[in-house]
Design an enzyme around this catalytic site. Sequence first.
Site, PDB file in Angstrom:
ATOM      1  N   ASP A 480       0.836  -1.211  -0.101  1.00  0.00           N
ATOM      2  CA  ASP A 480      -0.021   0.243  -0.188  1.00  0.00           C
ATOM      3  C   ASP A 480       0.946   1.201   0.048  1.00  0.00           C
ATOM      4  OD1 ASP A 480      -2.272   1.526   0.231  1.00  0.00           O
ATOM      5  OD2 ASP A 480      -3.083   0.695   1.972  1.00  0.00           O
ATOM      6  N   ASP A 550     -10.549   1.982  -3.595  1.00  0.00           N
ATOM      7  CA  ASP A 550     -11.154   1.806  -2.292  1.00  0.00           C
ATOM      8  C   ASP A 550     -12.502   1.794  -2.342  1.00  0.00           C
ATOM      9  OD1 ASP A 550      -8.745   1.432  -0.807  1.00  0.00           O
ATOM     10  OD2 ASP A 550      -8.818   3.286  -0.103  1.00  0.00           O
TER      11      ASP A 550
HETATM   12  C1  DGJ Z   1      -5.830   1.923   1.917  1.00  0.00           C
HETATM   13  C2  DGJ Z   1      -6.399   0.816   0.975  1.00  0.00           C
HETATM   14  O1  DGJ Z   1      -6.544   1.043  -0.216  1.00  0.00           O
HETATM   15  C3  DGJ Z   1      -7.258   0.020   1.732  1.00  0.00           C
HETATM   16  O2  DGJ Z   1      -7.506  -1.272   0.965  1.00  0.00           O
HETATM   17  C4  DGJ Z   1      -6.352  -0.567   3.074  1.00  0.00           C
HETATM   18  O3  DGJ Z   1      -5.599  -1.250   2.840  1.00  0.00           O
HETATM   19  C5  DGJ Z   1      -6.233   0.734   4.155  1.00  0.00           C
HETATM   20  N1  DGJ Z   1      -5.303   1.536   3.085  1.00  0.00           N
HETATM   21  C6  DGJ Z   1      -5.497   0.386   5.078  1.00  0.00           C
HETATM   22  O4  DGJ Z   1      -4.891   1.627   5.578  1.00  0.00           O
END
Ligand code: DGJ
Length: 798
Positions: A480, A550
Amino acid sequence: MIHDTGKGEFHLSTQNTSYIMKVLVSGHLSTLYYGRRIREKSDYIRLYRNFALAPGGSTNYDEKTAHFTLDSTRLEAASYGKGDYREPSLSLLFEDGSRVLDCTYESHRIYNGKEPLEGLPSSFPADGESDVQTLVITLSDNLVGIKAELSYSVFSERDIITRSIRLINVGDSPVITEKLMSFNLDFPRSNFDVITLDGKWIRERHVHRAPLREGMFSIDSKKGVSSANHNPFLCLAGERTGETEGEAYGFLLVYSGSHMASAEVSPHDLLRVQMGINPFDFSWRLEAGESFQAPESLLTWSNEGLNGMSRNFHDFINHHIIPLRWQGVPRPVLLNNWEATYFDFNEQKLLALAGEAAKLGIELFVLDDGWFGKRDDDTSSLGDWFEDKKKLPGGLERLGSKIRKLGLEFGLWVEPEMVNEKSRLYEEHPDWAIKLPNRPPSKGRHQLMLDLANDEVVEYLKTTLTDLFERSGVSYVKWDMNRNLSDAYSAALPPERQKELVHRYVLGLYAILDHLKKRFPDILFESCASGGNRFDAGMLYYMPQTWTSDNTDAIERLDIQYGTSFAYPLSTMGAHVSGEPSHQVLRNTPIETRFNTAAFGLLGYELDVTKINAFDKKVITKQIEFYKEHRNLFQFGRFHRIESPFDSNRTLWMVVSEDGSEAMVGDYQKLQKPNMGFEDIRPLGLKEDALYAVGGRTQYLNIKAFGDLINQISPVKMKADGVVHTMVSNHYMFEQKTDSFEAGGDELMYAGYRLPNQFIGTGYNEQIRLVGDFGSRLYHIKEITKEDKQNSIGSSES
Ligand code: DGJ
């Protein structure tokens, strides 16, 4: 194929395209043509055009070439200072303060195959592929000691030509590179629409289309990542080009940092397209003898509409960008605990989730954010890649082994490029963060970026991550990256190199990824940046898949996945079924639609499966069975867009196996309209003369959707949402079947598949299609071979 006429002309041809260039009398390298393939000739002089008498107001290049002006010349590399007033593709600053550069032909070489680009991701020929050839043309300006190597690799079968440029300082003094675009391409006309993929967090890669007009159109990122704002992609489409017809040029940058793409229409209606590292806040000091490599760009053309352009990119990414190890390799159905628990979990909770996941048929359990340091929210601990023993007393080792005992693989989330001020790492190395020494840094999600322009940080991350992945034995990693760049300053760089930081950061990242890709070839990496803030071909070179967004709401995902598919194949798009209501838009969407959208991609689940009702559990089990049965098609089939969610209430898309023998169509509706007319499906990519069996995936409707209307058909009276209604809804699987029939490929593609009418408010019988708000269906099309026919005759006779 590369045809060198021996007269300073080069004809690069792929199966369906031609790209022709010529060295002019002045020595400049001029584009003659790019588009539909034309035959080879002994010379292409007729494709060159310029003014016979220089237009008023123009600057004459030199006395030797009377009337010749660079401003109306189509150039492969464009610089400032000799009469071309359009955007330069390379700009340099010399030690004496001068900026004029004039690169002309020096030499060229052609070789079979393609060399990788040093330190950067770049495409590669498939094993044993012999039809890839590379042309390197060296241009030079001896007065200032500069050489520019323009590389063109021709992937015949894919209709892709890759371009990049390397700058070499062959002089005695340092040179500052202020702009170096990966390619410059001038067209003789400008009557195109420009299509870009733009957005923001939870709204990535929405499709925008507008006609070009005189002046400059550009998209960029100044964020240090390729960003959700503008994907490093640009398409030029004919004014009448649609999904299936018309011509389209596609351009894609293999790069993950700040980028820029532009399309400039000059007063004489020439069109200049460029793409590369964003020149904003960029410069690169080249000492004598040093060179600088620009990222690779992918160019394609198709006259089979936007789908044709996308197909070329999809095939190319699947075969020449993503790691060989993962090409065509089925990806596991996963459960990710993020939307199920956020930071609030312990080993027991995770094992409960994993246990339930295993029963549903899920194959991989992914532990997301919150397992390390003291991370109970997003304000601390990034950088401290050791377990929080309160949450995981037995560490990752014990959790991993318990998860594997449940029959699941174990995967882990990390965000290695970041640090929180509240962390051990920051206490020990405050100067490893990107920030100025004398100014408090601005933060994104309470965090700072690590300075990957600093070799020490790069080495530290290589070691720390190698150790973490080794001891946890993970088979999947979600990588991430949750903030954009600010306070650009590196404590590791001298003042005159500060504008190199953003690109050096990306190079540092690539060095880490390269190391990990080689060290852990069997770990499946999924890249993520607040969802889709860094969905680009550069990241895909190291990590074969990306967390698309997301936003897990199925209806929003129609837009996002539709847009993403302009450049990227299904095999790269992570797509999850999440809970109700959507955490991003608070929408309630039927569980079947959540699956029907996520199935077109790499399927995962991201909800608390220990809390879902019996109906959803049964439905999910069947969804996963169905997905596994057709996994190859969903992940690696050829994707076609049919009807756009950006244009209508309906979205239609489909995936077809490469040989056209099997297909799956997804048909989605945003809102139910009253008293609707008729709808058809005209699938694409089937074989005209083949016979197909057509059927729908059996779906299940929760009878709660009928509310009180259930009493119209139920023999037993029940109160809407009452105990009986809830009990029945949990256990009664209201089947929604679709007709099964046989039809020829020609009939399906041209006459269409006539769908029965939707519910129109006048009652219900079995012929009526219940779709409703946010409803959807999947249709399966499978070729009936002669053997199938014979077998069925045989079995009916016996
Ligand atoms: C952003 C990601 O896109 C989410 O899926 C998740 O992993 C969060 N960060 C966790 O902080």
